[in-house]
Scaffold this motif. Structure first.
Motif, PDB file in Angstrom:
ATOM      1  N   ILE A 134      29.712  20.997   2.354  1.00  0.00           N
ATOM      2  CA  ILE A 134      29.146  22.160   2.854  1.00  0.00           C
ATOM      3  C   ILE A 134      29.924  23.181   2.132  1.00  0.00           C
ATOM      4  O   ILE A 134      30.894  23.518   2.227  1.00  0.00           O
ATOM      5  CB  ILE A 134      29.212  22.407   4.248  1.00  0.00           C
ATOM      6  N   THR A 181      28.859  14.147   1.139  1.00  0.00           N
ATOM      7  CA  THR A 181      28.529  15.434   1.053  1.00  0.00           C
ATOM      8  C   THR A 181      29.341  16.749   1.274  1.00  0.00           C
ATOM      9  O   THR A 181      30.252  16.492   2.029  1.00  0.00           O
ATOM     10  CB  THR A 181      27.050  15.846   2.004  1.00  0.00           C
ATOM     11  N   MET A 217      16.609  24.489  -1.811  1.00  0.00           N
ATOM     12  CA  MET A 217      16.354  22.955  -1.540  1.00  0.00           C
ATOM     13  C   MET A 217      16.237  22.421  -2.642  1.00  0.00           C
ATOM     14  O   MET A 217      15.141  22.534  -3.413  1.00  0.00           O
ATOM     15  CB  MET A 217      15.475  22.569  -0.476  1.00  0.00           C
ATOM     16  N   LYS A 251      23.321  18.573  -5.655  1.00  0.00           N
ATOM     17  CA  LYS A 251      21.891  18.735  -5.437  1.00  0.00           C
ATOM     18  C   LYS A 251      21.854  19.308  -3.861  1.00  0.00           C
ATOM     19  O   LYS A 251      22.505  18.785  -3.090  1.00  0.00           O
ATOM     20  CB  LYS A 251      21.276  17.625  -5.510  1.00  0.00           C
ATOM     21  N   ILE A 294      20.555  19.647  -0.505  1.00  0.00           N
ATOM     22  CA  ILE A 294      19.753  18.658   0.288  1.00  0.00           C
ATOM     23  C   ILE A 294      19.512  19.325   1.711  1.00  0.00           C
ATOM     24  O   ILE A 294      18.885  18.531   2.388  1.00  0.00           O
ATOM     25  CB  ILE A 294      20.243  17.177   0.402  1.00  0.00           C
ATOM     26  N   GLY A 295      20.125  20.358   2.246  1.00  0.00           N
ATOM     27  CA  GLY A 295      20.010  20.860   3.443  1.00  0.00           C
ATOM     28  C   GLY A 295      20.771  22.063   3.725  1.00  0.00           C
ATOM     29  O   GLY A 295      21.548  22.687   2.857  1.00  0.00           O
ATOM     30  N   SER A 296      20.669  22.646   4.999  1.00  0.00           N
ATOM     31  CA  SER A 296      21.097  23.779   5.472  1.00  0.00           C
ATOM     32  C   SER A 296      21.883  23.294   6.806  1.00  0.00           C
ATOM     33  O   SER A 296      21.362  22.312   7.516  1.00  0.00           O
ATOM     34  CB  SER A 296      20.283  24.905   5.725  1.00  0.00           C
ATOM     35  N   VAL A 297      22.729  24.284   7.235  1.00  0.00           N
ATOM     36  CA  VAL A 297      23.469  24.118   8.400  1.00  0.00           C
ATOM     37  C   VAL A 297      23.802  25.343   9.109  1.00  0.00           C
ATOM     38  O   VAL A 297      23.862  26.462   8.398  1.00  0.00           O
ATOM     39  CB  VAL A 297      24.817  23.112   8.286  1.00  0.00           C
ATOM     40  N   TRP A 298      23.606  25.568  10.394  1.00  0.00           N
ATOM     41  CA  TRP A 298      23.522  26.548  11.059  1.00  0.00           C
ATOM     42  C   TRP A 298      24.806  26.494  12.141  1.00  0.00           C
ATOM     43  O   TRP A 298      24.884  25.426  12.841  1.00  0.00           O
ATOM     44  CB  TRP A 298      22.419  26.987  11.948  1.00  0.00           C
ATOM     45  N   ILE A 346      24.049  22.358   2.378  1.00  0.00           N
ATOM     46  CA  ILE A 346      24.573  20.894   2.302  1.00  0.00           C
ATOM     47  C   ILE A 346      24.283  20.512   0.812  1.00  0.00           C
ATOM     48  O   ILE A 346      23.330  20.428   0.260  1.00  0.00           O
ATOM     49  CB  ILE A 346      23.999  19.926   3.392  1.00  0.00           C
ATOM     50  N   LEU A 363      24.830  28.741   4.692  1.00  0.00           N
ATOM     51  CA  LEU A 363      26.043  27.530   4.487  1.00  0.00           C
ATOM     52  C   LEU A 363      24.762  26.182   4.099  1.00  0.00           C
ATOM     53  O   LEU A 363      24.044  25.864   4.645  1.00  0.00           O
ATOM     54  CB  LEU A 363      26.665  26.978   5.713  1.00  0.00           C
TER      55      LEU A 363
END
Lengths: 90, 90, 90, 90, 90
Positions: free
Chosen positions: C42, C40, C51, C5, C7-11, C26, C24
């Protein structure tokens, strides 16, 4: 890839071919609440990650291939220093 | 890669092609407080690691590739003997 | 592959070669009762996962190979957005 | 690689290309005190390992490559039958 | 490889290149006493495995290579349907 926190460095003089001039950092996998998760990983770093920074670590042959034309026996690499992240749970 | 401690050796006469003349060591993964972590790994050693020494172990195809032009079915290799490490936690 | 699922993004600005212009995400691995399972991951996303969506994540060299002619150090990729699934247990 | 004990055999008629004429053994990973460790693995065997024997199992592409010029979808292979081992703990 | 039981199917319309026309099954790893072991895996199936059947699953690049000349981002494949197995424990 996984999220980690740089917690240390390791030095080795007696090593395999291809390991010369590599900076090796100790990375603690963490989750998005900053809890530790799983055993530490030793990862090569070419992008200047510093102690305490959050990093993205890639593993296996895809990671090794940043050394495209060399035979470097590295199975984990820091591929990004985290600027920020956004998580929505539940 | 992971940090480990060499705890033994293993010998095998009946083996696959490519396994001839390999020194196989038994490595216990450890963390930075010297606690054991996870099951032991059998790793090939070409750099002279000795019983009790702290070593860096690499796995998978990147590790196998130290045998660049041979078909060696090895999935773990000792790539460095640890001189020292520095860890900052918390 | 595993079910997850988003649940987020990373920069990340400071990164390895080949990591440019990658989205990218999460991903939290989940089971078929929607319980969380394991740490989790990436993963790179080229198919527009959003999301909260259920996705299929592939790992390792097979996943990396969606970037066939580039040296991208990515070890996890979202390969499908789940429309539906059917499970019979017991 | 890991240490295992051969505990069984498995047979399959309906199978993928490349799986013909392979002997598939069930291997229980064990530690050096003969305790079971982790889930069983199905590994190909070409060296004549027998029921109850201690074996060394290799995984992934390095293991697959014992079938150098064939496309065999095998991710685990018995690469050695253990004659003896020596362990010093603590 | 590992032993698993087919417990479901998953469908995806929005997906990566190379994922077209693949049958994706949900496989629960089991041990030889039919107990569940570890998280479910999504595996491609070309050999006609059906709901409830025992199967052998291979992972990583060796599994991917059943699609020898195509760039399919699949990291798990059903390589055999189990006819029977024999286990001697203890």
């Amino acid at each position: 890839m996984f999220l980690g926190k740089v917690i240390g460095s390791v030095w080795s003089t007696q090593k395999e071919e291809g390991m010369e001039n590599l900076k090796l950092l100790i990375v603690q996998p963490i989750d998005w609440k900053e809890n530790e998760g799983g055993p530490t990983v030793i990862a090569a770093d070419r992008i200047g990650a510093g102690m305490g920074e959050r990093v993205i670590v890639s593993r296996g042959t895809p990671a090794k291939n940043i050394f495209a034309h060399k035979n470097v026996p590295i199975d984990a690499v820091i591929v990004g220093i985290v600027d920020s992240y956004e998580v929505q749970e539940g």
